[in-house]
Scaffold this active site. Sequence first.
Site, PDB file in Angstrom:
ATOM      1  N   GLU A  94      17.436 -20.896 -10.211  1.00 13.01           N
ATOM      2  CA  GLU A  94      17.847 -21.846  -9.178  1.00 13.01           C
ATOM      3  C   GLU A  94      18.882 -21.205  -8.255  1.00 13.01           C
ATOM      4  O   GLU A  94      19.386 -20.107  -8.520  1.00 13.01           O
ATOM      5  CB  GLU A  94      18.406 -23.117  -9.841  1.00 13.01           C
ATOM      6  CG  GLU A  94      17.350 -23.848 -10.652  1.00 13.01           C
ATOM      7  CD  GLU A  94      17.842 -25.129 -11.317  1.00 13.01           C
ATOM      8  OE1 GLU A  94      16.994 -25.877 -11.820  1.00 13.01           O
ATOM      9  OE2 GLU A  94      19.080 -25.356 -11.339  1.00 13.01           O
ATOM     10  N   CYS A 110      10.347 -20.801  -9.423  1.00 16.25           N
ATOM     11  CA  CYS A 110       9.886 -21.248 -10.734  1.00 16.25           C
ATOM     12  C   CYS A 110       9.610 -20.062 -11.658  1.00 16.25           C
ATOM     13  O   CYS A 110       9.322 -18.948 -11.206  1.00 16.25           O
ATOM     14  CB  CYS A 110       8.597 -22.052 -10.587  1.00 16.25           C
ATOM     15  SG  CYS A 110       8.706 -23.504  -9.541  1.00 16.25           S
ATOM     16  N   GLU A 133       6.970 -19.637 -13.472  1.00 14.09           N
ATOM     17  CA  GLU A 133       5.580 -19.204 -13.376  1.00 14.09           C
ATOM     18  C   GLU A 133       5.394 -18.194 -12.244  1.00 14.09           C
ATOM     19  O   GLU A 133       4.719 -17.177 -12.400  1.00 14.09           O
ATOM     20  CB  GLU A 133       4.658 -20.412 -13.141  1.00 14.09           C
ATOM     21  CG  GLU A 133       4.704 -21.453 -14.245  1.00 14.09           C
ATOM     22  CD  GLU A 133       5.737 -22.548 -14.015  1.00 14.09           C
ATOM     23  OE1 GLU A 133       6.823 -22.267 -13.443  1.00 14.09           O
ATOM     24  OE2 GLU A 133       5.459 -23.695 -14.401  1.00 14.09           O
ATOM     25  N   CYS A 161       4.298 -26.748 -11.359  1.00 10.78           N
ATOM     26  CA  CYS A 161       4.317 -27.510 -10.111  1.00 10.78           C
ATOM     27  C   CYS A 161       3.134 -27.113  -9.235  1.00 10.78           C
ATOM     28  O   CYS A 161       2.435 -26.128  -9.495  1.00 10.78           O
ATOM     29  CB  CYS A 161       5.640 -27.287  -9.375  1.00 10.78           C
ATOM     30  SG  CYS A 161       5.737 -25.723  -8.487  1.00 10.78           S
ATOM     31  N   CYS A 179       3.138 -23.491  -7.788  1.00  9.51           N
ATOM     32  CA  CYS A 179       2.762 -22.479  -8.778  1.00  9.51           C
ATOM     33  C   CYS A 179       1.266 -22.537  -9.073  1.00  9.51           C
ATOM     34  O   CYS A 179       0.616 -21.500  -9.218  1.00  9.51           O
ATOM     35  CB  CYS A 179       3.563 -22.657 -10.062  1.00  9.51           C
ATOM     36  SG  CYS A 179       5.282 -22.173  -9.868  1.00  9.51           S
TER      37      CYS A 179
HETATM   38 ZN    ZN Z   1       6.462 -24.064  -9.842  1.00  7.54          ZN
END
Ligand code: ZN
Length: 130
Positions: free
Chosen positions: A46, A55, A57, A86, A89
């Site tokens: 983050e 992310c 992934e 998400c 991704c």
């Molecule tokens: Zn994601």
Amino acid sequence: MSASLADLIQAAIAASARAYCPYSGYRVGAVLLATDGRTFTGCNVENAAYPAGICAERGALMKAVSEGAQAFNTLVVATQNGGSPCGVCRQMLFEFAPRLRVVCVTLAGDIVIDSTLDALLPRGFGRESL
Ligand code: ZN
């Protein structure tokens, strides 16, 4: 020899411990198994400027592609509740492996989702869509 699903689950859980998530507190670890047998891990990173974060992934995917892997068999994602990848991704992964096996587990290793990317992203947008 390729890693077993149990190995991948442990790798994803281990990656989640390296997550940098001071804002959400939601740790995510991911591991991608390439068709050549190599594995690539990622964790969510983050940022104070929220959209700049990435992310787990996609972190794993960027590592893989940058090291020459572009075909994948399996993605394992570990989170506190077995949450699924998400939409961004899913789309990024669809580019390389529309039929990717996607396994989502809790941090205790319990499987919550065992599916495929084309099931999670029906009618995904790919090269043939252009
Ligand atoms: Zn994601």
